[in-house]
Motif scaffolding. Sequence first.
Motif, PDB file in Angstrom:
ATOM      1  N   SER A 186     -15.070  15.578  16.973  1.00 12.42           N
ATOM      2  CA  SER A 186     -16.436  15.702  17.470  1.00 12.42           C
ATOM      3  C   SER A 186     -16.653  14.531  18.416  1.00 12.42           C
ATOM      4  CB  SER A 186     -17.443  15.658  16.323  1.00 12.42           C
ATOM      5  OG  SER A 186     -17.222  16.735  15.436  1.00 12.42           O
ATOM      6  N   ALA A 211     -17.281  19.670  20.038  1.00 12.07           N
ATOM      7  CA  ALA A 211     -16.341  19.584  18.918  1.00 12.07           C
ATOM      8  C   ALA A 211     -15.193  20.541  19.191  1.00 12.07           C
ATOM      9  CB  ALA A 211     -17.029  19.938  17.609  1.00 12.07           C
ATOM     10  N   GLU A 219     -15.779  23.961  24.056  1.00 15.47           N
ATOM     11  CA  GLU A 219     -15.360  24.161  22.671  1.00 15.47           C
ATOM     12  C   GLU A 219     -14.480  25.392  22.471  1.00 15.47           C
ATOM     13  OE1 GLU A 219     -19.026  24.086  20.501  1.00 15.47           O
ATOM     14  OE2 GLU A 219     -19.097  21.908  20.541  1.00 15.47           O
TER      15      GLU A 219
END
Length: 94
Positions: free
Chosen positions: A22, A54, A81
């Motif tokens: 993250s 993340a 992501e």
Amino acid sequence: MNDAVRRVAQLADQRSHAVKLSVAREGIEISASSPEYGEAKETLEKDYQGEPLAIGFNAQYMLDFSVPAAEGPISLELKDEQSAGQMRPPREEA
């Protein structure tokens, strides 16, 4: 970073060996969890200027790259992501 990945990966799922990164302005949080063993988290202070995101990585992939590159900086390139991330030595400015 290698030591943090090694410690967190001990609690990663035994099949995927997945660790989650993250990334935010405050740094990088490396985490992993397993139903059998629980969860682990470590935070590293690193410079990051983009939007928080993340992404998951196979811990062994990260270690296979970062251990030989331990003497120098590593560039972690992330698009979003849903896209694959890449680790590489930083690009040299010409």
